[in-house]
Every structure is written in structure tokens, then in C-alpha cells.
Design a protein around this motif. Structure first.
Motif, short mmCIF file in Angstrom:
data_model
loop_
_atom_site.label_atom_id
_atom_site.label_comp_id
_atom_site.label_asym_id
_atom_site.label_seq_id
_atom_site.Cartn_x
_atom_site.Cartn_y
_atom_site.Cartn_z
N ARG A 105 1.06 -1.23 -0.19
CA ARG A 105 0.02 0.05 0.08
C ARG A 105 0.91 1.34 0.02
NH1 ARG A 105 -2.72 -2.96 4.49
NH2 ARG A 105 -1.52 -1.32 5.76
N TRP A 106 2.20 1.24 0.19
CA TRP A 106 3.13 2.30 0.19
C TRP A 106 3.15 2.93 -0.93
CZ3 TRP A 106 5.80 1.89 5.21
CH2 TRP A 106 6.67 2.99 5.46
N PRO A 107 2.94 4.49 -0.97
CA PRO A 107 3.05 5.35 -1.87
C PRO A 107 4.36 5.35 -2.65
CG PRO A 107 2.06 6.39 -0.06
CD PRO A 107 2.65 5.26 0.42
N GLY A 108 4.30 4.97 -3.71
CA GLY A 108 5.62 4.95 -4.64
C GLY A 108 6.34 3.68 -4.85
N VAL A 109 5.81 2.55 -4.10
CA VAL A 109 6.67 1.23 -4.22
C VAL A 109 6.12 0.52 -5.51
CG1 VAL A 109 6.72 -1.06 -3.02
CG2 VAL A 109 7.02 1.07 -1.54
N ASP A 110 7.00 0.16 -6.22
CA ASP A 110 6.72 -0.69 -7.25
C ASP A 110 6.29 -2.07 -6.69
OD1 ASP A 110 6.67 -2.10 -9.63
OD2 ASP A 110 8.65 -1.65 -10.19
N ALA A 111 5.10 -2.42 -6.84
CA ALA A 111 4.47 -3.47 -6.33
C ALA A 111 3.99 -4.36 -7.40
CB ALA A 111 3.17 -3.30 -5.27
N GLY A 112 4.46 -4.32 -8.56
CA GLY A 112 3.93 -5.16 -9.58
C GLY A 112 4.75 -6.75 -9.40
N LEU A 113 4.06 -7.70 -10.15
CA LEU A 113 4.82 -8.95 -9.96
C LEU A 113 6.22 -8.97 -10.65
CD1 LEU A 113 3.99 -11.98 -9.10
CD2 LEU A 113 3.09 -12.19 -11.46
N HIS A 114 7.03 -9.84 -9.63
CA HIS A 114 8.28 -9.96 -10.04
C HIS A 114 8.69 -11.47 -10.49
CE1 HIS A 114 12.50 -9.54 -9.73
NE2 HIS A 114 12.81 -10.41 -8.50
N LEU A 115 8.86 -11.28 -11.66
CA LEU A 115 8.44 -13.16 -12.29
C LEU A 115 9.82 -13.69 -12.10
CD1 LEU A 115 7.64 -12.17 -16.07
CD2 LEU A 115 6.29 -13.36 -14.14
N PRO A 116 10.94 -13.47 -11.62
CA PRO A 116 11.99 -14.15 -11.25
C PRO A 116 11.64 -14.90 -9.92
CG PRO A 116 12.95 -12.41 -12.15
CD PRO A 116 11.57 -12.05 -12.14
N ALA A 117 10.84 -14.25 -9.07
CA ALA A 117 10.41 -15.02 -7.80
C ALA A 117 9.23 -15.91 -8.08
CB ALA A 117 9.88 -13.81 -6.91
N VAL A 118 8.54 -15.82 -8.96
CA VAL A 118 7.51 -16.87 -9.29
C VAL A 118 8.34 -18.00 -9.72
CG1 VAL A 118 5.87 -17.52 -11.22
CG2 VAL A 118 5.63 -15.13 -10.18
N ARG A 119 9.52 -17.83 -10.54
CA ARG A 119 10.09 -19.17 -11.00
C ARG A 119 10.83 -19.58 -9.83
NH1 ARG A 119 14.63 -18.48 -15.57
NH2 ARG A 119 15.63 -16.94 -13.98
N SER A 120 11.38 -18.77 -8.83
CA SER A 120 11.91 -19.47 -7.78
C SER A 120 11.08 -20.24 -6.71
CB SER A 120 12.51 -18.23 -6.72
OG SER A 120 13.72 -17.52 -7.35
N PHE A 121 9.87 -19.54 -6.63
CA PHE A 121 8.87 -20.19 -5.58
C PHE A 121 8.63 -21.59 -6.28
CE2 PHE A 121 4.43 -21.24 -5.13
CZ PHE A 121 4.27 -21.60 -3.71
N LEU A 122 8.39 -21.57 -7.38
CA LEU A 122 7.89 -23.11 -8.38
C LEU A 122 9.02 -23.81 -8.29
CD1 LEU A 122 6.07 -21.53 -11.19
CD2 LEU A 122 5.06 -22.72 -9.45
N THR A 123 10.32 -23.50 -7.97
CA THR A 123 11.50 -24.44 -7.81
C THR A 123 11.68 -24.81 -6.27
OG1 THR A 123 12.47 -23.18 -9.67
CG2 THR A 123 13.99 -24.14 -8.14
N PHE A 124 11.53 -23.94 -5.38
CA PHE A 124 11.70 -24.36 -4.02
C PHE A 124 10.75 -24.41 -3.14
CE2 PHE A 124 15.45 -21.61 -5.41
CZ PHE A 124 16.71 -22.48 -4.95
N ALA A 125 9.47 -23.95 -3.54
CA ALA A 125 8.31 -23.99 -2.99
C ALA A 125 8.31 -22.90 -1.63
CB ALA A 125 7.83 -25.36 -2.09
N TYR A 126 9.27 -21.94 -1.89
CA TYR A 126 9.39 -20.78 -0.97
C TYR A 126 10.28 -19.84 -1.58
CZ TYR A 126 13.93 -22.81 0.71
OH TYR A 126 14.84 -23.41 0.64
N LEU A 127 10.52 -18.62 -1.29
CA LEU A 127 11.47 -17.77 -1.86
C LEU A 127 12.77 -17.78 -0.88
CD1 LEU A 127 9.00 -15.02 -2.75
CD2 LEU A 127 9.94 -16.80 -4.22
N PRO A 128 13.88 -18.14 -1.35
CA PRO A 128 15.19 -18.51 -0.72
C PRO A 128 15.98 -17.42 -0.13
CG PRO A 128 15.56 -19.26 -2.93
CD PRO A 128 14.12 -18.52 -2.83
N GLY A 129 15.52 -16.12 -0.61
CA GLY A 129 16.72 -15.12 -0.12
C GLY A 129 15.98 -13.71 0.09
N ARG A 130 16.57 -12.71 -0.79
CA ARG A 130 16.16 -11.41 -0.75
C ARG A 130 14.92 -11.04 -1.73
NH1 ARG A 130 21.88 -10.58 -0.58
NH2 ARG A 130 22.38 -9.25 1.20
#
Length: 574
Positions: free
Chosen positions: A145-170
Motif C-alpha cells: 500500500r506504500w506510495p511509490g513502491v513498485d508492487a508489480g509481480l516479480h517474475l523471477p520470484a515466481v520461478r524461484s517459488f515454483l523451484t523451491f516452494a518458498y523464496l530462498p533469499g532477498r
């Protein structure tokens, strides 16, 4: 109950906090702090030693930290957050390293906004660059909800989630938001620069001692870690699966606590394999008040969407809803603290390491990248299916992005850890431990007003694990051998020496039964197709129980369903 937020801006730092929905906002120079409504233990802003901070802080060694700061330096009536702030003000990152507990803290230090996350990642925090300001919060939903934050979908994180079943870092699923790493002190500066200091990282310091000496030292550390996590008064609660990790925590709690200990276990019904025989044996042996919660698939289907929405980053773990229901049962019994056995596998060498060690014996590609790819394959999630699961447009957009293996490769090469087993344990601790196990426990228990505590993730216990020779952790095919030897006298031999089996979760049964309609409705919906992530033909094939992905089809479909639910809960547009 609250989560915290913080801002660093040259002008009006309180404005964005208020716009994002924070209350109790206070500006201190270029920094501002506030609280968001939510299921968390945030408090503040508070002051100590001339500094102002906001945080979620539970310390397990407050007495030792007070002694380190000097008798009388911090009055006894100060909160854990204030004590930790005193330690930072007086000793800097050495004061943070000396603390033992669960904490996520933001500090106004001069012109800097300093973000601090505990040693192992028991608490979580996120940050983002928002225009010409910095934003930070323990709630990803607040940053959305923060003004000015880029809150669009981060596609590399989608791939990471499908690889690990969680997001393993930053990375997070929001393009402009990053997660702070555990054991780090991150300094955000008004000129837009950042600087990161590590105040704790596991170090290999192997002591060539007989197993009996290592076991005795470990036993003392386990007793101290458990005792310091027990509630100060009243009954104690332990989540008991029947495996050796939760069983040893139960046994230690029963021995060390001067009030009754209650244990809680899960079952999925008469047609599913469970570990109730072992958990019941341990409960009887330790004389705990024992309760078994049976979780039908209909309950999982009914509670899955709201449970996924509790998680700042999705976790493709089918035990998430049962974990929430179990936490609710514990809270309904009047408990506010619950101990668990999490940590034994990532810290002492659980069953996932043996296949990697066997692979190493036959590896014909000596490159570090090959080892990282093998590590990812050992997860057996969707990584190998990505070419047929993701749409051509998604795959094209990912072309050139860092591969998921980059998240684990630094841990799997000689450096801080010399041997492969310790490298694997280091990787498990810093990825799955911090970004899957502990964050799931924290979010699920906090949602019910509980605080989940994990003695096996205690910093001193972890440090000791890397002093033990690898051959005493994985002794032949005996996993976590030294851990078992340290507590052998506390438990029945049938529990200590049983092979690891884990909870058999009837995922496929749920997907073919009570979750069938939800899966079809969501994954084949117009909204899911419009988002354009997944190929509809592959999803249909998986929903029909076909394709080439057997026998782990259910677990893979579970990841896709979990991701779709999470995207909807965060209103991520196609």
C-alpha cells in the motif's frame, strides 16, 4: 497486535506511513515510525540511549545481555525492545550478536534508518525504495500500500517459488520489495545508498573430540535453549509430531518446566498413515497432557485461502492449514507460547542431505553450478516442469534473469564451510530455515496470538553443530546421530532410533476430493488465464491427474494452487 513500519525521507517521512495506513506515527528527523494493524507483536516507537526505534523483539537471554551492559545500566522494567536498543547503542553490532532471540528492529541512527533481523530469521522484515525515500515494514501487505513502491509481480520470484516452494533469499513476489537477510544490519541512507553488515553467520570450527564430549556439550546447550524458551509461569505447550526433534523438545520441557506440559499432534483421518503411535508413546513417557487434532480435507479446503493470505511470501507446504488449526487449538487452551522441534533437520543433517552426498560420489561435472543444480533437483518441485508449465511469454520475460541456482550456489562451494555436509547444512539454514520454516511458524502462530519458539534454532546450538565433525552428524546412514546421542537417555529407543518418515500429508486425496472444485475454479478461471503465467493445457492435464510428473503430481499442483491463491489475496493484477 501490530506490525511495524518505518520510513526514511528528506521531507515529511511521516506522510507515507500515514498514507499506507499506519497509526501511532512519530517522526524523528528524517525517519518516522508507526504501527499497522495486524497479527504481530510490534511495539513502539520507543527510545533508549538517545536512539528511537520500533520493533518486534523477544529476547531469551535478557539477563545475560543486561549483565554484559553492566549492572544497573538497563533497568529491569525495560522491554526487550528497549534492552536490545541499549545493546546496539552501546556495543553496535557486537551487542546484536550477543543477543539471543527473535527480533526485527528499525532504528533511527543519525541520518540512517537501520534495519536489524535476528540471527536465524525467526522474525521477518521487508524494505523498498519508494521514490526518493526508503520504506520498511514487517508486513509485506503494508508495503504493497506504500506510495511509490513498485508492487508489480516479480517474475523471477515466481520461478524461484515454483523451484523451491518458498523464496530462498532477498527477493519477494513484489518487484520493488526486498527481504532483509537474517544476522544482518542493513543501513539505509538518505542519499539512496545502502550498506550491509553481518553480525552473525555460522562458522565451521570443527573440534576433533570424542562423540561423548560433543554429545554432553550439546545436551547442556539443548537444555539451556529449551529452558530459556519455556513460559515464565503456567503450563507449557509443545507441538509433538513423534519424530526425534519434537520428542526431545517435549522431553526437555517436561524435565525442566515446573508446571504441566501439554503436547499437541495432528492426524488426517483413519485412511491416512500418521505418527500418532510415536507421539502417543512420547507423551505417555513424558507424562504430558496430550491432545490429537484430526484435520479432515474439508477443513483444509475451507481454510486454505485465508491461510495463504497470512503469509507475506507463499509457502508451498500442504501442512500450512493443519499448522494453523493446531495453533488455534493451542491458543484455545489458553497458551501464549508454544515450543516446536523445528531445526533438527537443517542444523544437524536430516534426510534430504544423503541423496546429495550420494550424487557427489558420482558427479562427473566438477563445476559449482552443477552441484547447485543437483541441489535444486533434490527439492523435486516444479523446476524441471517450467518449460511446459509457464507460458512462452513468461519464459521469454525470464530470459536473462539470474537462475534459481544462484540463490544456493554460494553456500555449496568451499569457503566458509570446507566439507559438503556442512555446506549443505549452511545452505539449508540460510534458505529453507530462514525463509520457509521459521517465517511460516511465525506468521501462523502470530495469527492466533501465539509465539512459536524453536530451541533447535538457538544460536549456540547452531554454532555447536558446526563444531561437531561431519561424521558425527551423519554417521553412515544414521542421520542427526550426535543429536540423538545427546538425548538418548530421555526417550524410548524406538523413538530415538526410528528412521525418519515425516508426516504423510494426503495432498493428492485432498486435490481429488474436497479441493477439487476450488482447484479447477481457480486455476482455469478467466483471471488466472488473463494473468498469463501458466499454460492452460498443462494445468488441465495436471488437474486430470495426467502428464509426466507422477508420482509427485499432487505436490506440484499444490504449488500452483498456492501461488494463485496468494496472488489473489494480494490483488496482483495480470
Amino acid at each position: 497486535m501490530a506490525r511495524w513500519g518505518a520510513c526514511l525521507a528528506a521531507r515529511d517521512p511521516a506522510g507515507p506511513l500515514g498514507a499506507a495506513g499506519a497509526g501511532s506515527v512519530r517522526a524523528v528527523g528524517r525517519q518516522a515510525f508507526g504501527l499497522f494493524d495486524g497479527p504481530g507483536p510490534a511495539s513502539g516507537p520507543f527510545e533508549a540511549a538517545g536512539l528511537t526505534a520500533v520493533g518486534e523483539v523477544t529476547l531469551f537471554n535478557a539477563d545475560r545481555l543486561r549483565a554484559l551492559l553492566g549492572q544497573g545500566a538497563v533497568p529491569q522494567d525495560r522491554t526487550d525492545g528497549e534492552l536490545l536498543l541499549h545493546a546496539y547503542a552501546k556495543l553496535g553490532t557486537a551487542g546484536l550478536a550477543a543477543a539471543e532471540g527473535m527480533f526485527a528492529l528499525a532504528v533511527a541512527d543519525g541520518d540512517e534508518l537501520v534495519l536489524i533481523r535476528d540471527h536465524v530469521g525467526a522474525r521477518t522484515l521487508f524494505w523498498a525504495r519508494a521514490g526518493d525515500a526508503f520504506a520498511a515494514s514487517t508486513s509485506l501487505r503494508a508495503l504493497r500500500r506504500w506510495p511509490g513502491v513498485d508492487a508489480g509481480l516479480h517474475l523471477p520470484a515466481v520461478r524461484s517459488f515454483l523451484t523451491f516452494a518458498y523464496l530462498p533469499g532477498r527477493e519477494t513476489l513484489l518487484r520493488g520489495v526486498r527481504e532483509a537477510l537474517p544476522g544482518r544490519c542493513l543501513r539505509l541512507r538518505a542519499d539512496g545508498s545502502t550498506a550491509e553488515e553481518t553480525f552473525w553467520e555460522p562458522a565451521e570450527d570443527v573440534a576433533d573430540l570424542p562423540p561423548s564430549e560433543h554429545a554432553a556439550a550439546l545436551r547442556a546447550l539443548l537444555e539451556d535453549a529449551t529452558a530459556r524458551r519455556l513460559p515464565a509461569a503456567g503450563p507449557a505447550a509443545v507441538l509433538l509430531s513423534g519424530g526425534v526433534d519434537s520428542s526431545l523438545v517435549t522431553a526437555l520441557a517436561a524435565r525442566l518446566h515446573d508446571a504441566p506440559v501439554h503436547t499437541y499432534s495432528i492426524a488426517f483421518g483413519p485412511d491416512t498413515q500418521d505418527e500418532l503411535g510415536y507421539s502417543g508413546l512420547v507423551a505417555a513417557h513424558c507424562r504430558t497432557g496430550h491432545r490429537v487434532l484430526t484435520v479432515p480435507g474439508s477443513a483444509v479446503a475451507a481454510r486454505l485461502p485465508e491461510t495463504v493470505a497470512l503469509l507475506d511470501s507463499p509457502v508451498g507446504d500442504p501442512l500450512t492449514v493443519p499448522n494453523l488449526l493446531l495453533a488455534e487449538a493451542v491458543a484455545a487452551d489458553g497458551m501464549r507460547v508454544v515450543l516446536n522441534g523445528e531445526g533438527g533437520d537443517p542444523v544437524f543433517g536430516g534426510p534430504k542431505n544423503l541423496p546429495m552426498l550420494i550424487h557427489e560420489l558420482h558427479r562427473d561435472d566438477p563445476s559449482p553450478g552443477a552441484r547447485a543444480r543437483a541441489y535444486i533437483d533434490s527439492y523435486r518441485k516444479c523446476h524441471g516442469d517450467l518449460p511446459v508449465l509457464l507460458t512462452p511469454d513468461t519464459l521469454a520475460a525470464l530470459d536473462g534473469a539470474p537462475p534459481p541456482a544462484d540463490a544456493v550456489a554460494p553456500y555449496l562451494r568451499p569457503g566458509r564451510m570446507t566439507g559438503l555436509l556442512n555446506q549443505l547444512l549452511h545452505a539449508n539454514l540460510r534458505t529453507k530455515g530462514a525463509h520457509h520454516i521459521l517465517t511460516k511458524v511465525e506468521r501462523i502462530t502470530a495469527a492466533t496470538g501465539l509465539e512459536g519458539r524453536a530451541p533447535l534454532f538457538d544460536r549456540a546450538v547452531v554454532d555447536h553443530a558446526f563444531r561437531v565433525p561431519p561424521g558425527q552428524k551423519l554417521a553412515g546412514t544414521a542421520e542427526k546421530w550426535i543429536l540423538k546421542e545427546a538425548v538418548r537417555d530421555l526417550l524410548p529407543a524406538t523413538v530415538v532410533d526410528r528412521p525418519k518418515s515425516g508426516m504423510r500429508v494426503p495432498v493428492q486425496q485432498w486435490l481429488n476430493g474436497p479441493l477439487r472444485d476450488l482447484g479447477h475454479d481457480l486455476l482455469l478461471s478467466r483471471a488466472a488465464r488473463a494473468r498469463g503465467l501458466f499454460r492452460p493445457d498443462t494445468v488441465r492435464t495436471w488437474l486430470r491427474g495426467r502428464g509426466t510428473l507422477l508420482p509427485r503430481q499432487g505436490g506440484k499442483l499444490w504449488l500452483v494452487l498456492t501461488l494463485e491463491l496468494w496472488l489473489r489475496s494480494f490483488d496482483i493484477e495480470p
